[in-house]
Design a protein around this motif. Structure first.
Motif, PDB file in Angstrom:
ATOM      1  N   SER A  83      56.588 -68.225 -52.309  1.00  0.00           N
ATOM      2  CA  SER A  83      55.737 -67.912 -53.464  1.00  0.00           C
ATOM      3  C   SER A  83      54.936 -66.645 -53.233  1.00  0.00           C
ATOM      4  O   SER A  83      54.683 -65.884 -54.165  1.00  0.00           O
ATOM      5  N   VAL A  87      57.281 -59.756 -56.943  1.00  0.00           N
ATOM      6  CA  VAL A  87      58.032 -60.387 -58.019  1.00  0.00           C
ATOM      7  C   VAL A  87      59.530 -60.135 -57.927  1.00  0.00           C
ATOM      8  O   VAL A  87      60.347 -60.987 -58.303  1.00  0.00           O
ATOM      9  N   TYR A 324      49.796 -59.707 -52.929  1.00  0.00           N
ATOM     10  CA  TYR A 324      50.532 -60.461 -53.937  1.00  0.00           C
ATOM     11  C   TYR A 324      49.707 -61.585 -54.567  1.00  0.00           C
ATOM     12  O   TYR A 324      48.786 -62.116 -53.960  1.00  0.00           O
ATOM     13  N   GLN A 325      50.125 -61.940 -55.773  1.00  0.00           N
ATOM     14  CA  GLN A 325      49.618 -63.123 -56.456  1.00  0.00           C
ATOM     15  C   GLN A 325      50.702 -64.203 -56.387  1.00  0.00           C
ATOM     16  O   GLN A 325      51.881 -63.913 -56.613  1.00  0.00           O
ATOM     17  N   LEU A 327      53.526 -66.492 -56.898  1.00  0.00           N
ATOM     18  CA  LEU A 327      54.472 -66.488 -58.013  1.00  0.00           C
ATOM     19  C   LEU A 327      54.577 -67.854 -58.681  1.00  0.00           C
ATOM     20  O   LEU A 327      54.887 -67.937 -59.872  1.00  0.00           O
ATOM     21  N   SER A 330      52.285 -67.786 -61.506  1.00  0.00           N
ATOM     22  CA  SER A 330      52.367 -66.623 -62.394  1.00  0.00           C
ATOM     23  C   SER A 330      52.505 -67.043 -63.858  1.00  0.00           C
ATOM     24  O   SER A 330      53.019 -68.124 -64.167  1.00  0.00           O
ATOM     25  N   GLN A 331      52.061 -66.190 -64.727  1.00  0.00           N
ATOM     26  CA  GLN A 331      52.166 -66.454 -66.162  1.00  0.00           C
ATOM     27  C   GLN A 331      53.615 -66.683 -66.577  1.00  0.00           C
ATOM     28  O   GLN A 331      53.913 -67.557 -67.400  1.00  0.00           O
ATOM     29  N   THR A 349      46.753 -65.220 -51.446  1.00  0.00           N
ATOM     30  CA  THR A 349      46.479 -64.594 -52.735  1.00  0.00           C
ATOM     31  C   THR A 349      45.004 -64.259 -52.876  1.00  0.00           C
ATOM     32  O   THR A 349      44.630 -63.172 -53.322  1.00  0.00           O
TER      33      THR A 349
END
Length: 380
Positions: A83, A87, A324-325, A327, A330-331, A349
Motif C-alpha cells: 500500500s 500509484v 506516499y499516501q 493506496l 486513496s480516493q 504516510t
C-alpha cells in the motif's frame, strides 16, 4: 543579515558529458528509439547487473505497464502490491483489469511485510510486486520461495534501487521482470526515463514487440522476419536516443555518484542517530540489504510532529518533503480494498519525512539541515 540560501529537496546532477553525447546523437542522424546510445545503455545494464535483457522505456511507469501486459492478466486476477508505494506500482495492473490486494509495510522500514504475504494469496493471485523502498532490498529469498510454491510471477519495482543489492546480488535480477526509474530525483537520471529488466527468456521477444507498438519491428531490423506488422497489443514505450545519450553520461559516472550519495547518507545517519533516543526513526538496513544512498528519511512520532518539523525547516529555507499516501485509503481505490487495517502503511504516510539529498549537497548545506533538525527537537 544575509538571508540563507535555500536548500532544495533535490537538484539534478550533470556529470559533464550529457550535452556532448546529446549533440553526438543528433549528428548521427538517428535520434528516435534504439539508437547507438540506447544500445550502449542496454549493454551496460546487462553486463553490470546480469539482467538477461534490458529495455529502456520512457518511464518506470511504462516499464511497469509493459510488465502488466506481459502477465496476460484477466479481469479478476489478483496482484499483491504494498500500500505504501507510488500509484504507478498499482495502476499498471489496474489498467489490465487486475484486482489489487494491498500488503502492509514492516515496522523496520516501509518495505512490504513478507510475513503477511502467504495469507493474501488466493487461487486468483498472479503476481507479487515488491517495492525496494529507498533502495533497500525486500526479503527476496522469502518472496521467491512463496512465488515458487504458488507458481506466481515476481515483478520487482526497483524504481529507487539502482546499484543496490540483496545478499550481494543486484536488485532487479530476482524477479522475472523488474522496473527501474531514471527520473530526475533518482541517483542516475535522464530527466524522465525508465527501464524494464527481463530475467525470464519467455518474456523477452514479446517485451520487444509490446515496446514497439505491438509490432515485430525489432525482429525485422535483426533480419529475423522479412517484413514487420501488427502482431500483439502494445504502445510506444521506447525513449528517444537523446534521452539515452543523457543517461549514458550518467552511467559513466555511476561510481562517483554512488560514492558521494553514500557519504551524504552516512553523514546524516551518524549525526542524527541521537534522535532515536526520543523515538524518532532512522532508516534501518536488514543484514541482507545494501545501501545505495538514494534517500535519507526520518519517521516522526506523529503527523502533528512531522507537520511542525516540515514547517520549521521551511522557515529556515530548507525543503524537506513527506512521501506516499497509503493506496488502500486513496480516493480512487479505497472502495475496492478488502477493509483490512494496514497500520504501518498509514504510519509511514503520516510520519515519514525525506531530507534534502542530492550529489551537490555541500558539507555546509548538510550541516545546516542536520543542525536545524536537531534544533527542532531540542526545542521540543
Amino acid at each position: 543579515m544575509t538571508p540563507a540560501v535555500p536548500i532544495p529537496f533535490n537538484k539534478p546532477y550533470l556529470s559533464g558529458n550529457e550535452t556532448t553525447y546529446i549533440e553526438e546523437a543528433v549528428r548521427s542522424g538517428k535520434i528516435s528509439g534504439d539508437g547507438l546510445f540506447t544500445k550502449r545503455c542496454h549493454q551496460f545494464f546487462e553486463q553490470q547487473y546480469g539482467f538477461q535483457k534490458a529495455l529502456l522505456t520512457t518511464s518506470c511507469t511504462d516499464a511497469l505497464e509493459m510488465a502488466a501486459i506481459l502477465l496476460n492478466l484477466q479481469p479478476g486476477d489478483e496482484v499483491i502490491v504494498p500500500s505504501y508505494t507510488f500509484v504507478s506500482t498499482a495502476n499498471a495492473f489496474v489498467l489490465r483489469g487486475a484486482k489489487i490486494v494491498f500488503a502492509d509495510s514492516t515496522a523496520l522500514n516501509p518495505n512490504l511485510d513478507v510475513s503477511t504475504l502467504e495469507a493474501l494469496i488466493t487461487p486468483r493471485t498472479r503476481a507479487i510486486v515488491p517495492v525496494h523502498y529507498a533502495g533497500i532490498a525486500c526479503d527476496m529469498q522469502a518472496i521467491q520461495a512463496l512465488a515458487t510454491r504458488y507458481n506466481l510471477i515476481v515483478v520487482e519495482d526497483a524504481a529507487q534501487a539502482i546499484d543496490s543489492y540483496y545478499r550481494g546480488q543486484p536488485l532487479g535480477s530476482f524477479g522475472q521482470l523488474a522496473a527501474f526509474s531514471f527520473h530526475e530525483t533518482k541517483n542516475i537520471i535522464s530527466g524522465e526515463g525508465g527501464m524494464l529488466a527481463i530475467n525470464d527468456p519467455r518474456f523477452a521477444t514479446r517485451a520487444e514487440i509490446i515496446r514497439e507498438k505491438g509490432t515485430n519491428r525489432p525482429l525485422f531490423f535483426r533480419g529475423e522476419v522479412d517484413k514487420y506488422g501488427w502482431v500483439d497489443i502494445g504502445s510506444s514505450f521506447l525513449p528517444s536516443d537523446i534521452i539515452a545519450a543523457f543517461l549514458w553520461a550518467q552511467l559513466e559516472s555511476l561510481d562517483r555518484i554512488q560514492a558521494q550519495r553514500k557519504a551524504l547518507w552516512q553523514s546524516y545517519f551518524t549525526q542524527l542517530a541521537p534522535l532515536r533516543k526520543i523515538g524518532v526513526g532512522l532508516p534501518m538496513l536488514p543484514d541482507y540489504a545494501s545501501n545505495n544512498g538514494h534517500m535519507f528519511y526520518l519517521t516522526c512520532t506523529s503527523l502533528a510532529e512531522r507537520t511542525a518539523l516540515i514547517s520549521y525547516l521551511k522557515a529556515r529555507q530548507i525543503l524537506p518533503i513527506f512521501h506516499y499516501q497509503s493506496l488502500h485509503q486513496s480516493q480512487f481505490y479505497a472502495s475496492n480494498h478488502d477493509g483490512r487495517v494496514l497500520p504501518w502503511a498509514d504510519f509511514y504516510t503520516d510520519c515519514l519525512v525525506r531530507l534534502p539529498m542530492y550529489y551537490e549537497l555541500s558539507t555546509e548545506q548538510q550541516q545546516r539541515v542536520i543542525g536545524a533538525v536537531l534544533a527542532f527537537y531540542e526545542k521540543r
